[in-house]
Write a protein that holds these residues in place. Sequence first.
Motif, PDB file in Angstrom:
ATOM      1  N   LEU A 150       0.847  -1.192   0.000  1.00  0.00           N
ATOM      2  CA  LEU A 150       0.000   0.000   0.000  1.00  0.00           C
ATOM      3  C   LEU A 150       0.878   1.236   0.000  1.00  0.00           C
ATOM      4  N   GLU A 151       0.476   2.241  -0.777  1.00  0.00           N
ATOM      5  CA  GLU A 151       1.192   3.511  -0.814  1.00  0.00           C
ATOM      6  C   GLU A 151       0.287   4.623  -0.292  1.00  0.00           C
ATOM      7  N   GLY A 152       0.905   5.591   0.384  1.00  0.00           N
ATOM      8  CA  GLY A 152       0.135   6.684   0.950  1.00  0.00           C
ATOM      9  C   GLY A 152      -0.637   7.486  -0.076  1.00  0.00           C
ATOM     10  N   GLY A 153      -0.105   7.592  -1.288  1.00  0.00           N
ATOM     11  CA  GLY A 153      -0.806   8.336  -2.326  1.00  0.00           C
ATOM     12  C   GLY A 153      -2.048   7.642  -2.844  1.00  0.00           C
ATOM     13  N   GLY A 154      -2.236   6.393  -2.440  1.00  0.00           N
ATOM     14  CA  GLY A 154      -3.376   5.625  -2.935  1.00  0.00           C
ATOM     15  C   GLY A 154      -4.622   5.742  -2.090  1.00  0.00           C
ATOM     16  N   ILE A 155      -4.558   6.485  -0.975  1.00  0.00           N
ATOM     17  CA  ILE A 155      -5.698   6.554  -0.070  1.00  0.00           C
ATOM     18  C   ILE A 155      -5.957   7.984   0.369  1.00  0.00           C
ATOM     19  N   GLU A 156      -7.229   8.306   0.577  1.00  0.00           N
ATOM     20  CA  GLU A 156      -7.677   9.576   1.142  1.00  0.00           C
ATOM     21  C   GLU A 156      -8.722   9.271   2.206  1.00  0.00           C
ATOM     22  N   THR A 157      -8.717  10.012   3.304  1.00  0.00           N
ATOM     23  CA  THR A 157      -9.721   9.795   4.339  1.00  0.00           C
ATOM     24  C   THR A 157     -10.332  11.115   4.780  1.00  0.00           C
ATOM     25  N   ASP A 158     -11.590  11.027   5.240  1.00  0.00           N
ATOM     26  CA  ASP A 158     -12.237  12.184   5.848  1.00  0.00           C
ATOM     27  C   ASP A 158     -11.976  12.243   7.339  1.00  0.00           C
ATOM     28  N   GLY A 159     -11.269  11.232   7.873  1.00  0.00           N
ATOM     29  CA  GLY A 159     -10.995  11.181   9.299  1.00  0.00           C
ATOM     30  C   GLY A 159     -12.164  10.732  10.139  1.00  0.00           C
ATOM     31  N   GLU A 160     -13.274  10.395   9.474  1.00  0.00           N
ATOM     32  CA  GLU A 160     -14.485  10.011  10.188  1.00  0.00           C
ATOM     33  C   GLU A 160     -15.015   8.658   9.723  1.00  0.00           C
ATOM     34  N   GLY A 161     -14.093   7.799   9.241  1.00  0.00           N
ATOM     35  CA  GLY A 161     -14.490   6.446   8.902  1.00  0.00           C
ATOM     36  C   GLY A 161     -14.737   6.171   7.438  1.00  0.00           C
ATOM     37  N   THR A 162     -14.446   7.139   6.577  1.00  0.00           N
ATOM     38  CA  THR A 162     -14.633   6.952   5.133  1.00  0.00           C
ATOM     39  C   THR A 162     -13.288   7.033   4.435  1.00  0.00           C
ATOM     40  N   LEU A 163     -13.041   6.108   3.530  1.00  0.00           N
ATOM     41  CA  LEU A 163     -11.822   6.087   2.719  1.00  0.00           C
ATOM     42  C   LEU A 163     -12.207   6.277   1.260  1.00  0.00           C
ATOM     43  N   LEU A 164     -11.443   7.086   0.547  1.00  0.00           N
ATOM     44  CA  LEU A 164     -11.621   7.311  -0.887  1.00  0.00           C
ATOM     45  C   LEU A 164     -10.404   6.764  -1.611  1.00  0.00           C
ATOM     46  N   THR A 165     -10.632   5.932  -2.636  1.00  0.00           N
ATOM     47  CA  THR A 165      -9.512   5.321  -3.353  1.00  0.00           C
ATOM     48  C   THR A 165      -9.954   4.939  -4.757  1.00  0.00           C
ATOM     49  N   THR A 166      -9.041   4.320  -5.517  1.00  0.00           N
ATOM     50  CA  THR A 166      -9.345   3.907  -6.889  1.00  0.00           C
ATOM     51  C   THR A 166      -9.193   2.403  -7.036  1.00  0.00           C
ATOM     52  N   GLU A 167     -10.061   1.830  -7.829  1.00  0.00           N
ATOM     53  CA  GLU A 167      -9.957   0.402  -8.130  1.00  0.00           C
ATOM     54  C   GLU A 167      -8.668   0.098  -8.886  1.00  0.00           C
ATOM     55  N   ALA A 168      -8.262   1.015  -9.775  1.00  0.00           N
ATOM     56  CA  ALA A 168      -7.098   0.764 -10.625  1.00  0.00           C
ATOM     57  C   ALA A 168      -5.830   0.575  -9.814  1.00  0.00           C
ATOM     58  N   CYS A 169      -5.770   1.171  -8.632  1.00  0.00           N
ATOM     59  CA  CYS A 169      -4.583   1.036  -7.783  1.00  0.00           C
ATOM     60  C   CYS A 169      -4.742  -0.095  -6.780  1.00  0.00           C
ATOM     61  N   LEU A 170      -5.688   0.042  -5.862  1.00  0.00           N
ATOM     62  CA  LEU A 170      -5.768  -0.910  -4.752  1.00  0.00           C
ATOM     63  C   LEU A 170      -6.198  -2.307  -5.184  1.00  0.00           C
ATOM     64  N   LEU A 171      -6.914  -2.418  -6.297  1.00  0.00           N
ATOM     65  CA  LEU A 171      -7.324  -3.744  -6.765  1.00  0.00           C
ATOM     66  C   LEU A 171      -6.439  -4.262  -7.887  1.00  0.00           C
ATOM     67  N   ASN A 172      -5.355  -3.562  -8.158  1.00  0.00           N
ATOM     68  CA  ASN A 172      -4.449  -3.967  -9.232  1.00  0.00           C
ATOM     69  C   ASN A 172      -3.756  -5.279  -8.872  1.00  0.00           C
ATOM     70  N   SER A 173      -3.639  -6.165  -9.839  1.00  0.00           N
ATOM     71  CA  SER A 173      -3.015  -7.469  -9.588  1.00  0.00           C
ATOM     72  C   SER A 173      -1.540  -7.353  -9.266  1.00  0.00           C
ATOM     73  N   ASN A 174      -0.931  -6.170  -9.511  1.00  0.00           N
ATOM     74  CA  ASN A 174       0.495  -6.012  -9.193  1.00  0.00           C
ATOM     75  C   ASN A 174       0.731  -5.581  -7.742  1.00  0.00           C
ATOM     76  N   ARG A 175      -0.336  -5.432  -6.950  1.00  0.00           N
ATOM     77  CA  ARG A 175      -0.181  -5.053  -5.551  1.00  0.00           C
ATOM     78  C   ARG A 175      -0.399  -6.273  -4.640  1.00  0.00           C
ATOM     79  N   ASN A 176      -1.638  -6.660  -4.447  1.00  0.00           N
ATOM     80  CA  ASN A 176      -1.974  -7.770  -3.539  1.00  0.00           C
ATOM     81  C   ASN A 176      -2.846  -8.780  -4.297  1.00  0.00           C
ATOM     82  N   PRO A 177      -2.248  -9.538  -5.197  1.00  0.00           N
ATOM     83  CA  PRO A 177      -3.039 -10.355  -6.138  1.00  0.00           C
ATOM     84  C   PRO A 177      -3.862 -11.458  -5.483  1.00  0.00           C
ATOM     85  N   THR A 178      -3.509 -11.873  -4.264  1.00  0.00           N
ATOM     86  CA  THR A 178      -4.246 -12.968  -3.632  1.00  0.00           C
ATOM     87  C   THR A 178      -5.440 -12.477  -2.815  1.00  0.00           C
ATOM     88  N   LEU A 179      -5.604 -11.151  -2.722  1.00  0.00           N
ATOM     89  CA  LEU A 179      -6.672 -10.602  -1.901  1.00  0.00           C
ATOM     90  C   LEU A 179      -7.833 -10.110  -2.754  1.00  0.00           C
TER      91      LEU A 179
END
Length: 357
Positions: free
Chosen positions: A147-176
């Motif tokens: 995981l990279e810090g540039g891949g996530i954004e938070t409102d600090g209140e329990g919501t995360l904003l991110t992209t499928e192209a990064c966090l779901l990319n097979s080159n990051r965590n392919p078994t998850l």
Amino acid sequence: MTYRLLPEWYPQDGIQLTWPRHDGDWAPLLARIEATLERIVMATTRFQRVLICVPDELTRQRLAATFEAYGVPASRLQLIVAPTDDTWARDHGPIGVTDEKGQMVMLDYTFTGWGGKFPAERDNQLTQRLADAGVWACPVAPRDLILEGGGIETDGEGTLLTTEACLLNSNRNPTLSRAQIEAQLGEDFGVDRVLWLTNGHLEGDDTDSHIDTLARFCDPSTIAYVRCDDPNDPHYSALAAMEQELQAFRQRNGEPYRLIALPWPQACFDPDDGHRLPATYANFLIINQAVLVPTYGDPADVTALHALANAFPEHMLIPIECTSVIRQHGSLHCLTMQLPQGTLAQGAPAQRSGDTD
């Protein structure tokens, strides 16, 4: 243990920078990128500390003398010698969270050079090296998740904003699976909502669509995002679809987000081989009392500053010229990592050397 991910506007001890090596990818542009980093240091130390990881003792001594001559207070600057691969502290730096008792913890995620694209072994070890050098005032918790810090954004209140192209990319965590990644994010960050963007990208971006190039929380109810207004631009369709996704997102109370569109700069191209560079105004940095905004010598710079002034009415806006930074496919936010209040050892000397093995 469940943690809480802190938003970028949470009070900070400082920011982290990683200074370029003379023999690294920045070699042809070393003087230019150093000048940009100096501007970031000068702007930031008006408000808080800056931790700089430097490649060798000679660089440490040179920068100490340079910033002393510039009038930077010694108490606002910390230089640590440590081996690194590149300069992108946003992605190899630690992510600050609080535990169930409200104590700070640095989560140290696995960094693989954006899915194995570039060497990253030394960068991946940097957070622990800084811990060994006594830099942190809180524990470091290693994480196997890529995981990279540039891949996530938070409102600090329990919501995360991110992209499928990064966090779901097979080159990051392919078994998850998506569900497994969401579960890990929930445990690590205390989030119970993940807003996934399916659309949006920047040509020349090596990160697989990091969210910090596209859309950013400015406060819990406000998102600033890039909008392309040129139908002939190859980004137009994807960013228009991303805008529709953002318009459909809802806050926890069911209300739509306040959306602030950031302008589209004129296309920037590499002068050597002509490929397009990822210029984006979304790559701003929030620090204590100020927001550092990347600019590109473009007419849209002023429009971007006005838009972000609307998003941050109580902050000083400081433009940082970043035309050299995008030559290596990042921008201002990518170079930096905020260090929340309670993470930097307050008694640490302004300059000290870490393990350089």
